[in-house]
Design a protein around this motif. Structure first.
Motif: not given
Length: 342
Positions: A114-118, A154-163
């Motif tokens: 989120d910080h990167f996006y902001a 940006l939905i929490p943990y979706q990126f970390q899960a490979g999205m």
């Protein structure tokens, strides 16, 4: 009692007229032929302004979580429209990093992402609810740097899960060409010419059907390879075509053939409908290489010389016959007759 003129005497005026007409007509036709020079029809490519080029890509968002496809290409100096469909039961975002060739660390926490996006912003960021469609529109103007731009949720943990995924932005601008198909089984023009400033280059060909029959616009992926009616099926089984666009039947119908060329050379394109290629339906795309000049016409210098000599001889014969006829009054002269007294 006068005798009927002989057939030769009756035909003589027509014979003389024919000689004179030949003397007038043959040199003119010879000179006219000497000026003939035919060559192929050539279609020239031109750059597409960003305002005129729109690329559309469809991306499906799943609960895996994942994007499908996870990566795709786009081009500098174009408008990119991404048709997003969420076929899952969870919301997802389609967020595009503005930094080329930067890989986001998978161990970042949701707050770090989120910080990167902001801080950095995004080329686009669209939230798509479960079961819904949305559009992500990006303007890739000439100032954007070619490279890989990461996509993430940006939905929490979706990126970390490979999205995550990538948009591969290629140098441009793209080039556009126009082609036509006919019922005489020919591409018109049958030679296309491109002079890109850099590679790879994207190419858009608008193919319009001028007849009733359907066709295809199918291009070899390999430069400087000549296809034959006997080998093209096997060739395309081993090498996927750069493009294989079906051209709808019916006059006036058209289709776009879109592809990317990575190196200069001569690329052959054909129609794969049964019998069409064998009957001459093919052409060549010249990319960054000169088009050979058309073959010179057959030399008429010697032919013209013999024609002129022959015409001069015919004219001489015609003139001689006319002079003799004028002096003797008849050609051939009338037979001598003696007066008979009874």
């Amino acid at each position: 009692m006068r005798s009927r003129p002989s057939p030769l005497r009756r035909a003589l005026p027509w014979f003389i007229a024919g000689i004179l007409l030949a003397g007038v007509g043959l040199p003119g036709s010879a000179f006219a032929e000497s000026g003939l020079r035919t060559g192929p029809l050539i279609g020239e490519g031109h750059a597409i302004p960003a305002s005129n080029r729109t690329e559309v890509v469809q991306v499906v968002m799943t609960d895996a979580p994942a994007y499908s496809p996870a990566s795709f290409t786009a081009n500098v100096s174009s408008n990119l429209s991404v048709d997003l469909f969420n076929n899952g039961s969870l919301a997802h975002t389609f967020t595009v990093s503005p930094i080329p060739n930067y890989v986001l660390p998978l161990n970042w926490t949701p707050s770090q992402l989120d910080h990167f996006y902001a801080t950095e912003g995004a080329l686009a960021s669209v939230n798509v609810s479960a079961g819904h469609h949305a559009w992500a529109n990006l303007t890739l103007n000439a100032s954007i740097t070619p490279g890989a731009y990461e996509i993430y949720s940006l939905i929490p943990y979706q990126f970390q899960a490979g999205m995550s995924g990538k948009i591969l932005v290629q140098g441009g601008p793209g080039l556009q060409l126009f082609e036509n198909t006919t019922d005489s089984l020919a591409f018109v023009p049958n030679i296309l010419d491109l002079s890109p400033s850099s590679y790879p280059v994207t190419v858009d060909v608008l193919v319009t059907n001028l007849g009733n029959d359907g066709h295809t616009f199918t291009m070899s992926p390999l430069a400087n390879v000549t296809l034959l009616p006997s080998n093209f099926t096997q060739f395309f089984q081993q090498h996927s075509p750069l493009t294989n666009a079906p051209i709808p039947s019916g006059a006036g119908n058209a289709a776009w053939a879109n592809f990317t060329v990575y190196s200069p050379g001569v690329y052959q394109y054909i129609c794969t409908i049964t019998g069409h290629f064998a009957n001459g339906m093919y052409g060549f795309l010249y990319v960054g290489v000169p088009i050979p000049p058309p073959p010179p016409p057959l030399s008429t210098a010697i032919v013209q010389g013999w024609i002129l000599v022959g015409v001069a001889a015919l004219l001489g014969v015609g003139i001689a016959v006319v002079i003799v006829a004028s002096l003797t009054g008849r050609v051939p002269p009338p037979p001598k007759t003696s007066d008979a007294h009874h």
